[in-house]
Design an enzyme around this catalytic site. Structure first.
Site, PDB file in Angstrom:
ATOM      1  N   GLU A   1      16.363  -2.014 -23.876  1.00 54.58           N
ATOM      2  CA  GLU A   1      15.948  -0.926 -22.970  1.00 54.58           C
ATOM      3  C   GLU A   1      14.674  -1.345 -22.248  1.00 54.58           C
ATOM      4  OE1 GLU A   1      15.745   1.412 -20.580  1.00 54.58           O
ATOM      5  OE2 GLU A   1      17.178   2.419 -21.917  1.00 54.58           O
TER       6      GLU A   1
ATOM      7  N   GLY B   1      13.384   0.449 -19.748  1.00 51.81           N
ATOM      8  CA  GLY B   1      12.699   1.639 -19.258  1.00 51.81           C
ATOM      9  C   GLY B   1      12.422   2.623 -20.366  1.00 51.81           C
TER      10      GLY B   1
ATOM     11  N   PHE C   1      13.364   5.452 -23.163  1.00 45.27           N
ATOM     12  CA  PHE C   1      14.463   5.831 -24.046  1.00 45.27           C
ATOM     13  C   PHE C   1      14.984   7.208 -23.637  1.00 45.27           C
ATOM     14  CE2 PHE C   1      14.158   2.274 -26.639  1.00 45.27           C
ATOM     15  CZ  PHE C   1      14.993   2.359 -27.733  1.00 45.27           C
ATOM     16  N   GLY C   2      16.297   7.344 -23.661  1.00 44.37           N
ATOM     17  CA  GLY C   2      16.908   8.602 -23.272  1.00 44.37           C
ATOM     18  C   GLY C   2      17.544   8.545 -21.904  1.00 44.37           C
ATOM     19  N   GLY C   3      17.214   7.506 -21.135  1.00 46.71           N
ATOM     20  CA  GLY C   3      17.885   7.302 -19.864  1.00 46.71           C
ATOM     21  C   GLY C   3      17.502   8.289 -18.771  1.00 46.71           C
ATOM     22  N   THR C   4      18.328   8.294 -17.718  1.00 47.84           N
ATOM     23  CA  THR C   4      18.064   9.103 -16.530  1.00 47.84           C
ATOM     24  C   THR C   4      17.995  10.582 -16.846  1.00 47.84           C
ATOM     25  OG1 THR C   4      19.127   7.468 -15.094  1.00 47.84           O
ATOM     26  CG2 THR C   4      18.948   9.715 -14.248  1.00 47.84           C
ATOM     27  N   CYS C   5      18.981  11.096 -17.571  1.00 40.97           N
ATOM     28  CA  CYS C   5      19.086  12.536 -17.782  1.00 40.97           C
ATOM     29  C   CYS C   5      17.838  13.119 -18.429  1.00 40.97           C
ATOM     30  CB  CYS C   5      20.319  12.848 -18.631  1.00 40.97           C
ATOM     31  SG  CYS C   5      20.491  14.611 -19.008  1.00 40.97           S
TER      32      CYS C   5
ATOM     33  N   HIS D   1      33.740  44.214 -17.198  1.00 41.16           N
ATOM     34  CA  HIS D   1      33.278  44.907 -16.002  1.00 41.16           C
ATOM     35  C   HIS D   1      31.919  45.518 -16.300  1.00 41.16           C
ATOM     36  CE1 HIS D   1      33.378  47.265 -12.342  1.00 41.16           C
ATOM     37  NE2 HIS D   1      32.996  48.324 -13.055  1.00 41.16           N
TER      38      HIS D   1
END
Length: 486
Positions: free
Chosen positions: A31, A33, A35-39, A468
């Site tokens: 890794e 960048g 940890f955990g990535g983009t999200c 409703h």
């Protein structure tokens, strides 16, 4: 040379693969960048936390139509930013520490890794190693368009006023003005966030509308609603930029995609945000050294998420998420990670790399994949667009149901929201659904479920109670309005 049983490249959804069932495997995780990535770090989670804050600001400023008096006065940007990242950053740090220090069978390489052969690798610092099995989950990166005057190497660097979604949420202070380039998901979400917080936002779009990859009705009506709240310049592109003491001087020209488009005179913006999509992280991966096929700029995979080489599965090599999937969506990446995990375990159980039979493997399911855009208004979509059904010659029925025609729509004073449902006129199966409006991402879920399990539209409409006056009645009425062949 150091050898591993398994290498995982990327710690977004790929980080979930290695659990206690891999405790006998010698595992490497690479890794470069966070940890955990983009999200986790620069995508889904922080952006939606900002969006909710923006929604509150908009609601405060528009309360008079409901007979109450509130107002939006100002935004404490450091407090907003820190509330979000003081929650996210410890998750990133703990995930890194867990993999690095608490699993004796796992070695973390906190740097870029590339293939030097089908099963051989080199880190950026020059460490060579091999691995029997590989999971490529390297994610994606923001696109940097070519703009005269733009120093692409300095984008996102401290002090340079040209940013992407990777850095814009961590700005030191809220700018007075921001220009956003792009008309897709990233552009319209950040335009909503920053304009709601008091920033003067201009959105530059090359085409004739926003969210043009969605259904035509969604794109048209979202563009109309969004342009009422935001300064949107269609048919435009940046000709040049220049950094001045006052900010980024932007010269805009016509893109030739919109006849007689009106483009603004040169203007200055404090910040330029590049929101022109994301590209798979295959550059520098060395896929060619491993003989891995690429298609449409992505790692090519089969239905079992096996990476392909010469059109055939490369034994022991899998890929998932943005680096290989046509869906840049976290829920899709998570599903693909589950598939890869199951297929890795099946392959390991055979004792020989790449020898698991296809009847022992799990297939990826990309049917009825939903997506949402968390802007103002919100949108959600699943399945085919109306244009796709026309192009394929499908005999379909369509119903558009307005939010304003159901009781909860009255409560919301919503004059723009709608639900659009498309179904086969003969089988009565739902083929697509598209919603624009309040909580679209929530009320589309019953339609996703119906498509996933093949529930006919008329059975879905009449075979259950609909609360409703809850907002899902807009879905019920859309279903009831479909006209079938018999």
């Amino acid at each position: 040379m150091t050898h591993y049983d398994l290498l995982v490249i990327g710690t977004g959804s790929g980080n979930s693969i290695v659990d206690e069932r891999f405790s006998t495997q010698r595992v490497a995780i690479a890794e470069s960048g966070l940890f955990g990535g983009t999200c986790l770090n620069v995508g889904c989670i922080p952006t939606k936390m900002f969006v909710h804050t923006a929604d509150l600001a908009v609601a405060a400023g528009e309360s008079e139509r409901f007979g109450i008096t509130t107002r939006f006065e100002s935004a404490d940007w450091p407090a907003i930013r820190d509330r979000i990242f003081n929650r996210i950053d410890p998750i990133e740090s703990d995930g890194r520490d867990y993999r690095t220090n608490r699993l004796p069978n796992v070695t973390v390489h906190p740097e870029h890794v590339r293939f030097t052969g089908p099963k051989s690798f080199r880190t950026e610092s020059g460490f060579d190693f091999t691995a029997d099995r590989v999971v490529i989950a390297a994610g994606s990166r923001p696109n940097i368009p070519r703009i005269p005057g733009l120093d692409a190497e300095r984008v996102d660097a401290p002090g340079y006023p040209v940013l992407t979604s990777d850095t814009v949420m961590r700005m030191e202070e809220l700018p007075r003005s921001m220009t956003i380039v792009g008309g897709g998901v990233v552009a319209v979400e950040f335009a909503h966030v920053f304009s709601a917080l008091g920033v003067e936002v201009t959105v530059l779009v090359r085409g004739s509308g926003l969210l043009t990859d969605t259904d035509e009705t969604v794109s048209q009506r979202f563009t109309e609603a969004f342009a009422e709240r935001h300064h949107v310049v269609l048919g435009s592109q940046i000709d040049t930029i220049e950094l001045t003491e006052s900010g980024v001087l932007i010269e805009v020209g016509a893109s030739d995609r919109v006849p007689e488009a009106e483009v603004p005179a040169p203007f200055t913006s404090d910040v330029l945000l590049l929101a022109t999509g994301r590209s798979p992280n295959i550059f520098g991966l060395g896929a060619e050294a491993a003989g891995i096929d690429t298609a449409h700029g992505r790692i090519a995979v089969d239905a079992y998420q096996r990476a392909l080489s010469g059109g055939a599965p490369l034994p022991g090599v899998f890929a998932l998420g943005d680096v290989s999937s046509p869906y840049q969506l976290k829920h899709v990446a998570n599903h693909e990670a589950d598939v890869v995990q199951a297929n890795l375990l099946a392959d390991i159980a055979t004792g020989e790399i790449g020898t698991a039979r296809e009847d022992q493997l799990r297939r990826t399911n990309h049917h009825a994949v939903p997506a949402a855009v968390f802007s103002d208004p919100q949108t959600a979509t699943v399945g085919a667009t109306e244009a796709e059904l026309r192009d394929f010659g499908v005999d379909y029925t369509c119903k558009i149901q307005e939010y304003s025609d159901v009781a909860y729509g009255w409560a919301l004073e919503d004059s723009t929201g709608f639900a659009k449902v498309l179904a086969d006129r003969h089988s009565r199966r739902i083929l697509g659904a598209h919603i624009v409006g309040h909580e679209a991402s929530m009320i589309i879920q019953p339609l996703v479920q119906a498509m996933a399990f093949g529930l006919p539209a008329d059975v879905m409409a009449s075979g259950q109670y609909w609360i409703h006056p809850a907002l899902p009645e807009v879905v019920e009425n859309a279903l009831l309005g479909l006209e079938f062949a018999d």
